[in-house]
Write a protein that holds these residues in place. Sequence first.
Motif, PDB file in Angstrom:
ATOM      1  N   PRO A  55       1.018  -0.819   0.101  1.00 55.01           N
ATOM      2  CA  PRO A  55       0.254   0.124  -0.094  1.00 55.01           C
ATOM      3  C   PRO A  55       0.675   1.320   0.053  1.00 55.01           C
ATOM      4  CG  PRO A  55      -0.372  -1.853   1.747  1.00 55.01           C
ATOM      5  CD  PRO A  55       0.554  -2.225   1.218  1.00 55.01           C
ATOM      6  N   GLY A  56       0.497   2.137  -0.655  1.00 51.77           N
ATOM      7  CA  GLY A  56       0.692   3.006  -0.910  1.00 51.77           C
ATOM      8  C   GLY A  56       2.371   3.575  -1.804  1.00 51.77           C
ATOM      9  N   ALA A  57       2.356   2.028  -2.171  1.00 53.65           N
ATOM     10  CA  ALA A  57       3.686   2.348  -3.640  1.00 53.65           C
ATOM     11  C   ALA A  57       3.201   2.895  -5.272  1.00 53.65           C
ATOM     12  CB  ALA A  57       4.140   0.706  -3.536  1.00 53.65           C
ATOM     13  N   GLY A  58       2.477   3.120  -4.699  1.00 54.31           N
ATOM     14  CA  GLY A  58       1.488   3.744  -6.429  1.00 54.31           C
ATOM     15  C   GLY A  58       2.036   2.829  -6.904  1.00 54.31           C
ATOM     16  N   ARG A  59       0.851   3.538  -8.214  1.00 50.58           N
ATOM     17  CA  ARG A  59       0.670   2.547  -9.612  1.00 50.58           C
ATOM     18  C   ARG A  59       1.730   1.780 -10.429  1.00 50.58           C
ATOM     19  NH1 ARG A  59      -4.210   5.408 -13.287  1.00 50.58           N
ATOM     20  NH2 ARG A  59      -3.838   3.020 -14.116  1.00 50.58           N
ATOM     21  N   PRO A  60       1.853   0.943 -11.152  1.00 55.17           N
ATOM     22  CA  PRO A  60       2.667   0.384 -11.648  1.00 55.17           C
ATOM     23  C   PRO A  60       3.009   0.508 -13.435  1.00 55.17           C
ATOM     24  CG  PRO A  60       1.031  -1.477 -10.870  1.00 55.17           C
ATOM     25  CD  PRO A  60       0.863  -0.360 -10.748  1.00 55.17           C
ATOM     26  N   SER A  61       4.236   1.497 -13.737  1.00 54.72           N
ATOM     27  CA  SER A  61       4.398   1.605 -15.041  1.00 54.72           C
ATOM     28  C   SER A  61       4.321   0.742 -15.961  1.00 54.72           C
ATOM     29  CB  SER A  61       6.037   3.010 -14.960  1.00 54.72           C
ATOM     30  OG  SER A  61       5.167   3.968 -13.469  1.00 54.72           O
ATOM     31  N   LYS A  62       3.693   1.474 -17.067  1.00 57.77           N
ATOM     32  CA  LYS A  62       4.010   0.787 -18.453  1.00 57.77           C
ATOM     33  C   LYS A  62       5.220   1.495 -18.673  1.00 57.77           C
ATOM     34  CE  LYS A  62       0.959   0.377 -22.628  1.00 57.77           C
ATOM     35  NZ  LYS A  62       0.460   0.382 -23.517  1.00 57.77           N
ATOM     36  N   LEU A  63       6.178  -0.258 -18.976  1.00 62.34           N
ATOM     37  CA  LEU A  63       7.399  -0.179 -19.380  1.00 62.34           C
ATOM     38  C   LEU A  63       7.574  -0.414 -20.698  1.00 62.34           C
ATOM     39  CD1 LEU A  63       9.556  -0.658 -16.301  1.00 62.34           C
ATOM     40  CD2 LEU A  63       8.785   1.381 -16.981  1.00 62.34           C
ATOM     41  N   TYR A  64       8.438   0.391 -21.715  1.00 57.71           N
ATOM     42  CA  TYR A  64       8.881  -0.325 -22.774  1.00 57.71           C
ATOM     43  C   TYR A  64       9.881  -1.160 -23.256  1.00 57.71           C
ATOM     44  CZ  TYR A  64       4.451   2.240 -24.159  1.00 57.71           C
ATOM     45  OH  TYR A  64       3.083   2.939 -24.402  1.00 57.71           O
ATOM     46  N   GLN A  65       9.646  -2.250 -24.351  1.00 58.92           N
ATOM     47  CA  GLN A  65      10.907  -2.784 -24.822  1.00 58.92           C
ATOM     48  C   GLN A  65      11.045  -3.218 -25.600  1.00 58.92           C
ATOM     49  OE1 GLN A  65      12.416  -5.860 -22.060  1.00 58.92           O
ATOM     50  NE2 GLN A  65       9.993  -6.766 -22.048  1.00 58.92           N
ATOM     51  N   ARG A  66      12.355  -3.557 -26.243  1.00 60.37           N
ATOM     52  CA  ARG A  66      12.340  -3.870 -28.210  1.00 60.37           C
ATOM     53  C   ARG A  66      11.475  -5.172 -28.247  1.00 60.37           C
ATOM     54  NH1 ARG A  66      17.421  -4.689 -31.181  1.00 60.37           N
ATOM     55  NH2 ARG A  66      18.741  -4.943 -29.911  1.00 60.37           N
ATOM     56  N   SER A  67      11.318  -5.523 -29.041  1.00 61.05           N
ATOM     57  CA  SER A  67      10.263  -6.886 -28.641  1.00 61.05           C
ATOM     58  C   SER A  67      10.758  -7.711 -29.229  1.00 61.05           C
ATOM     59  CB  SER A  67       9.048  -7.127 -30.178  1.00 61.05           C
ATOM     60  OG  SER A  67       9.020  -8.805 -30.365  1.00 61.05           O
ATOM     61  N   ALA A  68      11.142  -9.382 -28.425  1.00 63.93           N
ATOM     62  CA  ALA A  68      12.660  -9.771 -28.925  1.00 63.93           C
ATOM     63  C   ALA A  68      11.760 -10.895 -30.537  1.00 63.93           C
ATOM     64  CB  ALA A  68      12.400 -11.445 -28.183  1.00 63.93           C
ATOM     65  N   ARG A  69      10.978 -10.272 -30.960  1.00 62.81           N
ATOM     66  CA  ARG A  69      10.241 -10.970 -32.728  1.00 62.81           C
ATOM     67  C   ARG A  69      10.963  -9.577 -33.832  1.00 62.81           C
ATOM     68  NH1 ARG A  69       4.857  -9.138 -35.477  1.00 62.81           N
ATOM     69  NH2 ARG A  69       5.139 -10.709 -37.526  1.00 62.81           N
ATOM     70  N   GLU A  70      11.833 -11.455 -34.812  1.00 65.94           N
ATOM     71  CA  GLU A  70      12.447 -11.151 -35.516  1.00 65.94           C
ATOM     72  C   GLU A  70      11.719 -10.431 -37.411  1.00 65.94           C
ATOM     73  OE1 GLU A  70      14.945 -14.125 -36.663  1.00 65.94           O
ATOM     74  OE2 GLU A  70      16.616 -13.017 -34.544  1.00 65.94           O
ATOM     75  N   PHE A  71      11.989  -9.224 -37.610  1.00 69.38           N
ATOM     76  CA  PHE A  71      11.220  -9.269 -38.955  1.00 69.38           C
ATOM     77  C   PHE A  71      12.569  -9.285 -39.778  1.00 69.38           C
ATOM     78  CE2 PHE A  71       8.920  -7.263 -35.635  1.00 69.38           C
ATOM     79  CZ  PHE A  71       7.560  -7.444 -35.719  1.00 69.38           C
ATOM     80  N   ALA A  72      12.632  -9.479 -41.586  1.00 70.39           N
ATOM     81  CA  ALA A  72      12.837  -9.716 -42.150  1.00 70.39           C
ATOM     82  C   ALA A  72      11.863  -9.538 -43.427  1.00 70.39           C
ATOM     83  CB  ALA A  72      13.872 -10.737 -42.157  1.00 70.39           C
ATOM     84  N   VAL A  73      12.500  -9.106 -44.643  1.00 70.76           N
ATOM     85  CA  VAL A  73      11.504  -9.031 -45.391  1.00 70.76           C
ATOM     86  C   VAL A  73      11.586  -8.603 -46.876  1.00 70.76           C
ATOM     87  CG1 VAL A  73       9.901  -7.203 -46.993  1.00 70.76           C
ATOM     88  CG2 VAL A  73       9.012  -7.590 -44.498  1.00 70.76           C
ATOM     89  N   SER A  74      12.410  -9.354 -47.683  1.00 78.69           N
ATOM     90  CA  SER A  74      13.251  -9.693 -48.737  1.00 78.69           C
ATOM     91  C   SER A  74      12.298  -9.751 -49.959  1.00 78.69           C
ATOM     92  CB  SER A  74      14.394  -9.981 -48.729  1.00 78.69           C
ATOM     93  OG  SER A  74      14.502 -11.883 -48.637  1.00 78.69           O
ATOM     94  N   LEU A  75      12.643  -8.889 -50.837  1.00 76.28           N
ATOM     95  CA  LEU A  75      12.098  -9.640 -52.115  1.00 76.28           C
ATOM     96  C   LEU A  75      12.848  -9.410 -53.538  1.00 76.28           C
ATOM     97  CD1 LEU A  75       8.834  -6.693 -52.045  1.00 76.28           C
ATOM     98  CD2 LEU A  75       8.538  -9.124 -51.413  1.00 76.28           C
ATOM     99  N   PRO A  76      13.038 -10.978 -54.076  1.00 76.59           N
ATOM    100  CA  PRO A  76      12.238 -12.266 -53.631  1.00 76.59           C
ATOM    101  C   PRO A  76      13.086 -12.059 -52.885  1.00 76.59           C
ATOM    102  CG  PRO A  76      13.714 -12.272 -55.657  1.00 76.59           C
ATOM    103  CD  PRO A  76      14.227 -11.054 -55.325  1.00 76.59           C
ATOM    104  N   GLU A  77      11.385 -13.168 -52.172  1.00 72.78           N
ATOM    105  CA  GLU A  77      12.338 -14.103 -50.555  1.00 72.78           C
ATOM    106  C   GLU A  77      13.369 -14.863 -50.464  1.00 72.78           C
ATOM    107  OE1 GLU A  77       9.452 -16.838 -47.634  1.00 72.78           O
ATOM    108  OE2 GLU A  77       8.372 -15.797 -49.890  1.00 72.78           O
TER     109      GLU A  77
END
Length: 224
Positions: free
Chosen positions: A75-97
Amino acid sequence: MVDLAGQASSIGALAEPVRRALYEYVATQADPVSREQAASAVDVPAHTAKFHLDKLVDEGLLETEFRRLSGRTGPGAGRPSKLYQRSAREFAVSLPERHYDLVGHILASAVEQAARGTSLDEALSSAATEHGRVDGQSAESGVEDPLDRLAETLSGRGYEARREDDTVTLANCPFDSLAKQHTELVCGLNRDYVQGVADGLGCTGVEACLEPEDGLCCVKSHRR
């Protein structure tokens, strides 16, 4: 099969300058950051930062967690903050594949086999065939004709397969750059991988062969 539309949408989200700046800031931080920290870092209002940060979360580029920055609990510690970090998901788009990661996995498996005493040539062929067989077994297809089933599966893996009578030709090589520099090695792996896919799909009577032709992948598959 690569989700081209989804990946392109996610990467395209970074075209917006403020959003890109926020992403770059978050990605370079050792710990998750709050919207206020991110806003201050790129000099935008907190509400603007929140909008773009949440958009990056929606696109899968960032992840969130909730934590009290003070470290206090109870009690009294306050509300948790929403924190952001980079996703572990990988992205790669190549054409042609392209799928250079697949070649990397095959080579790593072959090295492990060779270290246990298997000849290198045998290890390379075995690793490529086994990776193809596993991919074939995991593919879902309701197509009955073996060549059509093989063409559908290979197209889903970037080969741009085409059925021509009793032959499947491949309009794209997912390992193009490596194949140009290490032709004999990569084309051999390619043939064994395609044969493995056919075997994994249960395409009896289908044989993958090396038949180089300008503008096509070096492998063609024929009905025996």
